[in-house]
Design a protein around this motif. Sequence first.
Motif, PDB file in Angstrom:
ATOM      1  N   THR A 157      21.952  31.982 104.942  1.00  0.00           N
ATOM      2  CA  THR A 157      22.636  31.567 103.674  1.00  0.00           C
ATOM      3  C   THR A 157      24.090  31.308 103.802  1.00  0.00           C
ATOM      4  O   THR A 157      24.662  31.790 104.798  1.00  0.00           O
ATOM      5  CB  THR A 157      22.580  32.710 102.637  1.00  0.00           C
ATOM      6  N   VAL A 158      24.675  30.673 102.921  1.00  0.00           N
ATOM      7  CA  VAL A 158      26.512  30.704 102.830  1.00  0.00           C
ATOM      8  C   VAL A 158      26.648  31.420 101.557  1.00  0.00           C
ATOM      9  O   VAL A 158      26.115  30.701 100.444  1.00  0.00           O
ATOM     10  CB  VAL A 158      26.907  29.268 103.061  1.00  0.00           C
ATOM     11  N   GLY A 159      27.594  32.165 101.388  1.00  0.00           N
ATOM     12  CA  GLY A 159      28.193  32.791 100.106  1.00  0.00           C
ATOM     13  C   GLY A 159      27.625  34.158  99.869  1.00  0.00           C
ATOM     14  O   GLY A 159      26.957  34.699 100.722  1.00  0.00           O
ATOM     15  N   LEU A 160      27.976  34.815  98.700  1.00  0.00           N
ATOM     16  CA  LEU A 160      27.887  36.094  98.485  1.00  0.00           C
ATOM     17  C   LEU A 160      26.392  36.244  97.708  1.00  0.00           C
ATOM     18  O   LEU A 160      25.913  35.450  97.019  1.00  0.00           O
ATOM     19  CB  LEU A 160      28.822  36.641  97.413  1.00  0.00           C
ATOM     20  N   PRO A 161      25.949  37.434  97.815  1.00  0.00           N
ATOM     21  CA  PRO A 161      24.422  37.593  97.046  1.00  0.00           C
ATOM     22  C   PRO A 161      24.663  37.259  95.541  1.00  0.00           C
ATOM     23  O   PRO A 161      25.515  37.576  95.046  1.00  0.00           O
ATOM     24  CB  PRO A 161      24.234  39.001  97.293  1.00  0.00           C
ATOM     25  N   GLY A 162      23.638  36.441  95.127  1.00  0.00           N
ATOM     26  CA  GLY A 162      23.794  36.165  93.822  1.00  0.00           C
ATOM     27  C   GLY A 162      24.349  34.535  93.536  1.00  0.00           C
ATOM     28  O   GLY A 162      24.059  34.230  92.611  1.00  0.00           O
ATOM     29  N   ARG A 163      25.197  34.387  94.716  1.00  0.00           N
ATOM     30  CA  ARG A 163      25.639  32.971  94.806  1.00  0.00           C
ATOM     31  C   ARG A 163      25.548  32.142  96.158  1.00  0.00           C
ATOM     32  O   ARG A 163      26.215  31.490  96.468  1.00  0.00           O
ATOM     33  CB  ARG A 163      27.247  32.939  94.362  1.00  0.00           C
ATOM     34  N   ARG A 164      24.320  32.744  96.656  1.00  0.00           N
ATOM     35  CA  ARG A 164      24.101  32.173  98.064  1.00  0.00           C
ATOM     36  C   ARG A 164      23.526  30.731  97.867  1.00  0.00           C
ATOM     37  O   ARG A 164      22.740  30.430  97.096  1.00  0.00           O
ATOM     38  CB  ARG A 164      23.110  33.140  98.644  1.00  0.00           C
ATOM     39  N   THR A 165      23.731  30.115  98.972  1.00  0.00           N
ATOM     40  CA  THR A 165      23.030  28.679  99.145  1.00  0.00           C
ATOM     41  C   THR A 165      22.161  28.954 100.386  1.00  0.00           C
ATOM     42  O   THR A 165      22.742  29.509 101.411  1.00  0.00           O
ATOM     43  CB  THR A 165      24.224  27.577  99.293  1.00  0.00           C
ATOM     44  N   PHE A 166      21.110  28.498 100.345  1.00  0.00           N
ATOM     45  CA  PHE A 166      19.932  28.815 101.398  1.00  0.00           C
ATOM     46  C   PHE A 166      20.151  27.476 102.205  1.00  0.00           C
ATOM     47  O   PHE A 166      20.211  26.050 101.716  1.00  0.00           O
ATOM     48  CB  PHE A 166      18.916  29.191 100.871  1.00  0.00           C
ATOM     49  N   PHE A 167      19.918  27.532 103.622  1.00  0.00           N
ATOM     50  CA  PHE A 167      19.837  26.457 104.463  1.00  0.00           C
ATOM     51  C   PHE A 167      18.782  26.799 105.444  1.00  0.00           C
ATOM     52  O   PHE A 167      18.369  27.915 105.824  1.00  0.00           O
ATOM     53  CB  PHE A 167      21.275  26.259 105.016  1.00  0.00           C
ATOM     54  N   LEU A 168      18.125  25.583 106.070  1.00  0.00           N
ATOM     55  CA  LEU A 168      17.438  25.484 107.047  1.00  0.00           C
ATOM     56  C   LEU A 168      18.319  24.702 108.190  1.00  0.00           C
ATOM     57  O   LEU A 168      18.813  23.896 107.773  1.00  0.00           O
ATOM     58  CB  LEU A 168      16.051  24.786 107.147  1.00  0.00           C
ATOM     59  N   GLN A 169      18.207  25.512 109.215  1.00  0.00           N
ATOM     60  CA  GLN A 169      19.078  24.955 110.237  1.00  0.00           C
ATOM     61  C   GLN A 169      18.369  24.709 111.716  1.00  0.00           C
ATOM     62  O   GLN A 169      17.859  25.609 112.152  1.00  0.00           O
ATOM     63  CB  GLN A 169      20.428  25.681 110.510  1.00  0.00           C
ATOM     64  N   ALA A 170      18.467  23.531 112.281  1.00  0.00           N
ATOM     65  CA  ALA A 170      17.959  23.272 113.392  1.00  0.00           C
ATOM     66  C   ALA A 170      19.061  22.868 114.558  1.00  0.00           C
ATOM     67  O   ALA A 170      19.884  22.185 114.049  1.00  0.00           O
ATOM     68  CB  ALA A 170      16.719  22.118 113.247  1.00  0.00           C
ATOM     69  N   THR A 172      21.471  20.380 112.589  1.00  0.00           N
ATOM     70  CA  THR A 172      21.223  19.645 111.427  1.00  0.00           C
ATOM     71  C   THR A 172      20.910  20.680 110.499  1.00  0.00           C
ATOM     72  O   THR A 172      20.038  21.803 110.745  1.00  0.00           O
ATOM     73  CB  THR A 172      19.892  18.820 111.574  1.00  0.00           C
ATOM     74  N   SER A 173      21.712  20.866 109.154  1.00  0.00           N
ATOM     75  CA  SER A 173      21.485  21.958 108.252  1.00  0.00           C
ATOM     76  C   SER A 173      21.060  21.173 106.948  1.00  0.00           C
ATOM     77  O   SER A 173      21.628  19.953 106.772  1.00  0.00           O
ATOM     78  CB  SER A 173      22.578  22.594 107.914  1.00  0.00           C
ATOM     79  N   VAL A 174      20.038  21.616 106.204  1.00  0.00           N
ATOM     80  CA  VAL A 174      19.540  21.074 105.063  1.00  0.00           C
ATOM     81  C   VAL A 174      19.536  22.236 103.803  1.00  0.00           C
ATOM     82  O   VAL A 174      19.082  23.286 104.355  1.00  0.00           O
ATOM     83  CB  VAL A 174      18.192  20.496 105.087  1.00  0.00           C
ATOM     84  N   ALA A 175      19.923  21.986 102.864  1.00  0.00           N
ATOM     85  CA  ALA A 175      19.915  23.057 101.867  1.00  0.00           C
ATOM     86  C   ALA A 175      18.473  22.890 100.915  1.00  0.00           C
ATOM     87  O   ALA A 175      17.903  21.991 100.829  1.00  0.00           O
ATOM     88  CB  ALA A 175      21.058  22.651 100.793  1.00  0.00           C
ATOM     89  N   LEU A 176      18.023  24.350 100.558  1.00  0.00           N
ATOM     90  CA  LEU A 176      16.886  24.400  99.673  1.00  0.00           C
ATOM     91  C   LEU A 176      17.285  25.554  98.803  1.00  0.00           C
ATOM     92  O   LEU A 176      18.039  26.352  98.850  1.00  0.00           O
ATOM     93  CB  LEU A 176      15.773  24.453 100.718  1.00  0.00           C
ATOM     94  N   GLU A 177      16.250  25.673  97.911  1.00  0.00           N
ATOM     95  CA  GLU A 177      16.140  27.097  97.049  1.00  0.00           C
ATOM     96  C   GLU A 177      15.532  28.341  97.625  1.00  0.00           C
ATOM     97  O   GLU A 177      14.602  28.017  98.809  1.00  0.00           O
ATOM     98  CB  GLU A 177      15.386  26.668  95.885  1.00  0.00           C
ATOM     99  N   LYS A 178      15.939  29.366  97.356  1.00  0.00           N
ATOM    100  CA  LYS A 178      15.319  30.611  97.702  1.00  0.00           C
ATOM    101  C   LYS A 178      13.878  30.744  97.613  1.00  0.00           C
ATOM    102  O   LYS A 178      13.153  31.214  98.579  1.00  0.00           O
ATOM    103  CB  LYS A 178      16.146  31.449  97.023  1.00  0.00           C
TER     104      LYS A 178
END
Length: 196
Positions: A18-31, A38-44
């Motif tokens: 994740t990037v950001g503070l709890p409650g405002r985090r953006t979730f990523f998968l990173q290979a 490569t980083s892709v964003a997705l929902e918790k």
Amino acid sequence: MSRQVFLFDPPDRFVAGTVGLPGRRTFFLQATAGPRVTSVALEKTQVAALAERMDELLDEVVRRSGGSAPVPAVPPTDVADTAPLDTPVEEEFRVGTMALAWDGEEQRMIVEAQALVELEAESEEDLAEAEERLLQDEENGPPMLRVRLTGAQARAFAKRALEVVNAGRPPCPLCSLPLDPEGHVCPRQNGYRRGA
């Protein structure tokens, strides 16, 4: 323009973070493989579903093989990855559809994450048909991240992903909703603000 596929076979590293503070985090998968990241964003909820489904599929592989598949019951400590995401985190795309498969011949878990695409259609049937055509279009489909993992790497990914999901805001002891640092309006307190 042909479809963009980010292939990691095998990755040096594949993690959820994740990037950001709890409650405002953006979730990523990173290979990662060498200098390529490569980083892709997705929902918790997508991260949680992927991790849970991965564990279930690995358990099924072990069951069907009678325990002979190279899949550990728990992640080995030598493949555990607790390091933060590699920076800078640059989003390639936002994930819409994910798929998991087990390649029995190569003994690998295949993870696919395809970009979110908005489709327009007259009816639900037309929408489902357009969606299926788009997902099957290897030439012009949406961008995709495809990762092939060993059983040990897949177990380690699933464990870390669930830890990342659960590392968010603590739950309110009364209503179980997440608490922000400044508290929240608790439905069990008839709308009065409850401090953290």
